[in-house]
Design a protein around this motif. Structure first.
Motif, PDB file in Angstrom:
ATOM      1  N   GLY A  30     -13.331   7.522   0.526  1.00 49.37           N
ATOM      2  CA  GLY A  30     -12.012   7.652  -0.079  1.00 49.37           C
ATOM      3  C   GLY A  30     -12.040   8.048  -1.545  1.00 49.37           C
ATOM      4  O   GLY A  30     -11.082   8.616  -2.061  1.00 49.37           O
ATOM      5  N   LYS A  31     -13.144   7.758  -2.211  1.00 48.06           N
ATOM      6  CA  LYS A  31     -13.284   8.163  -3.618  1.00 48.06           C
ATOM      7  C   LYS A  31     -13.189   9.678  -3.746  1.00 48.06           C
ATOM      8  O   LYS A  31     -12.647  10.196  -4.705  1.00 48.06           O
ATOM      9  CB  LYS A  31     -14.647   7.741  -4.170  1.00 48.06           C
ATOM     10  N   TYR A  32     -13.758  10.368  -2.781  1.00 50.15           N
ATOM     11  CA  TYR A  32     -13.859  11.816  -2.862  1.00 50.15           C
ATOM     12  C   TYR A  32     -12.675  12.532  -2.234  1.00 50.15           C
ATOM     13  O   TYR A  32     -12.478  13.720  -2.475  1.00 50.15           O
ATOM     14  CB  TYR A  32     -15.172  12.268  -2.194  1.00 50.15           C
ATOM     15  N   THR A  33     -11.891  11.807  -1.435  1.00 51.67           N
ATOM     16  CA  THR A  33     -10.728  12.436  -0.801  1.00 51.67           C
ATOM     17  C   THR A  33      -9.415  12.019  -1.444  1.00 51.67           C
ATOM     18  O   THR A  33      -8.358  12.475  -1.025  1.00 51.67           O
ATOM     19  CB  THR A  33     -10.691  12.097   0.706  1.00 51.67           C
ATOM     20  N   GLY A  34      -9.490  11.131  -2.440  1.00 53.45           N
ATOM     21  CA  GLY A  34      -8.298  10.726  -3.176  1.00 53.45           C
ATOM     22  C   GLY A  34      -7.459   9.662  -2.498  1.00 53.45           C
ATOM     23  O   GLY A  34      -6.301   9.466  -2.864  1.00 53.45           O
ATOM     24  N   ILE A  35      -8.005   8.964  -1.525  1.00 53.82           N
ATOM     25  CA  ILE A  35      -7.268   7.897  -0.850  1.00 53.82           C
ATOM     26  C   ILE A  35      -7.335   6.631  -1.709  1.00 53.82           C
ATOM     27  O   ILE A  35      -8.412   6.256  -2.182  1.00 53.82           O
ATOM     28  CB  ILE A  35      -7.852   7.616   0.553  1.00 53.82           C
ATOM     29  N   ARG A  37      -7.753   2.922  -2.883  1.00 55.75           N
ATOM     30  CA  ARG A  37      -8.721   1.955  -2.377  1.00 55.75           C
ATOM     31  C   ARG A  37      -8.104   0.988  -1.366  1.00 55.75           C
ATOM     32  O   ARG A  37      -8.725   0.652  -0.379  1.00 55.75           O
ATOM     33  CB  ARG A  37      -9.350   1.179  -3.542  1.00 55.75           C
ATOM     34  N   ASN A  38      -6.878   0.569  -1.587  1.00 53.37           N
ATOM     35  CA  ASN A  38      -6.246  -0.382  -0.667  1.00 53.37           C
ATOM     36  C   ASN A  38      -5.822   0.263   0.658  1.00 53.37           C
ATOM     37  O   ASN A  38      -5.376  -0.417   1.563  1.00 53.37           O
ATOM     38  CB  ASN A  38      -5.051  -1.059  -1.330  1.00 53.37           C
ATOM     39  N   LEU A  39      -5.979   1.584   0.792  1.00 54.24           N
ATOM     40  CA  LEU A  39      -5.635   2.282   2.029  1.00 54.24           C
ATOM     41  C   LEU A  39      -6.855   2.828   2.775  1.00 54.24           C
ATOM     42  O   LEU A  39      -6.714   3.576   3.741  1.00 54.24           O
ATOM     43  CB  LEU A  39      -4.680   3.441   1.733  1.00 54.24           C
ATOM     44  N   ARG A  40      -8.029   2.463   2.346  1.00 55.00           N
ATOM     45  CA  ARG A  40      -9.264   2.954   2.970  1.00 55.00           C
ATOM     46  C   ARG A  40      -9.662   2.036   4.123  1.00 55.00           C
ATOM     47  O   ARG A  40     -10.634   1.311   4.072  1.00 55.00           O
ATOM     48  CB  ARG A  40     -10.376   3.048   1.939  1.00 55.00           C
ATOM     49  N   PHE A  41      -8.894   2.113   5.210  1.00 49.29           N
ATOM     50  CA  PHE A  41      -9.071   1.218   6.346  1.00 49.29           C
ATOM     51  C   PHE A  41     -10.218   1.649   7.246  1.00 49.29           C
ATOM     52  O   PHE A  41     -10.558   2.824   7.333  1.00 49.29           O
ATOM     53  CB  PHE A  41      -7.790   1.154   7.175  1.00 49.29           C
ATOM     54  N   CYS A  42     -10.736   0.673   7.963  1.00 50.72           N
ATOM     55  CA  CYS A  42     -11.768   0.908   8.965  1.00 50.72           C
ATOM     56  C   CYS A  42     -11.179   1.796  10.060  1.00 50.72           C
ATOM     57  O   CYS A  42     -10.096   1.517  10.570  1.00 50.72           O
ATOM     58  CB  CYS A  42     -12.238  -0.427   9.544  1.00 50.72           C
ATOM     59  N   ILE A  43     -11.903   2.838  10.428  1.00 47.33           N
ATOM     60  CA  ILE A  43     -11.381   3.764  11.435  1.00 47.33           C
ATOM     61  C   ILE A  43     -11.835   3.416  12.856  1.00 47.33           C
ATOM     62  O   ILE A  43     -11.418   4.072  13.806  1.00 47.33           O
ATOM     63  CB  ILE A  43     -11.774   5.219  11.111  1.00 47.33           C
ATOM     64  N   VAL A  44     -12.665   2.394  13.014  1.00 45.85           N
ATOM     65  CA  VAL A  44     -13.150   2.057  14.351  1.00 45.85           C
ATOM     66  C   VAL A  44     -12.499   0.813  14.940  1.00 45.85           C
ATOM     67  O   VAL A  44     -12.644   0.540  16.112  1.00 45.85           O
ATOM     68  CB  VAL A  44     -14.690   1.921  14.404  1.00 45.85           C
ATOM     69  N   CYS A  45     -11.793   0.036  14.154  1.00 42.85           N
ATOM     70  CA  CYS A  45     -11.100  -1.136  14.691  1.00 42.85           C
ATOM     71  C   CYS A  45      -9.639  -1.090  14.249  1.00 42.85           C
ATOM     72  O   CYS A  45      -9.259  -0.281  13.415  1.00 42.85           O
ATOM     73  CB  CYS A  45     -11.764  -2.437  14.240  1.00 42.85           C
ATOM     74  N   ASN A  46      -8.838  -1.962  14.781  1.00 42.20           N
ATOM     75  CA  ASN A  46      -7.407  -1.943  14.456  1.00 42.20           C
ATOM     76  C   ASN A  46      -6.995  -3.115  13.573  1.00 42.20           C
ATOM     77  O   ASN A  46      -5.849  -3.527  13.598  1.00 42.20           O
ATOM     78  CB  ASN A  46      -6.572  -1.923  15.735  1.00 42.20           C
TER      79      ASN A  46
END
Length: 92
Positions: A30-35, A37-46
């Motif tokens: 997320g550092k490199y895509t501008g997301i 920090r509080n929105l950088r969620f795990c993409i493999v779990c819900n």
């Protein structure tokens, strides 16, 4: 043990990547895509939790079987050796 045993090479590499911020977790990417920090969620779990080192190693339910297989636990079944590492890395 895991440092000298060749069967732990992947484990060593993963720990090294986690400690150096090279594990391709959302918290780093997320550092490199501008997301934010509080929105950088795990993409493999819900769980809608930040995919930081602590979540990846200790919480994410997708990796539960790997944790029980590879990480030692105490008599209560809690994984303890990596807790200080996870908190230190996450708080950096």
């Amino acid at each position: 043990m895991y440092i000298t045993d060749p069967s732990f090479a992947l484990y060593r590499r993963l720990l090294t990547n986690i400690r150096t911020g090279m594990a391709h977790l959302a918290v780093e990417q997320g550092k490199y895509t501008g997301i934010a920090r509080n929105l950088r969620f795990c993409i493999v779990c819900n769980k809608q939790q930040s995919e930081a080192e602590y979540h990846f190693i200790m919480i994410c339910p997708i990796y539960h079987n790997l944790r029980t297989l590879y990480l030692p636990s105490n008599s209560n079944g809690h994984i303890v050796p990596l807790l200080p590492l996870c908190h230190r890395v996450t708080n950096m």
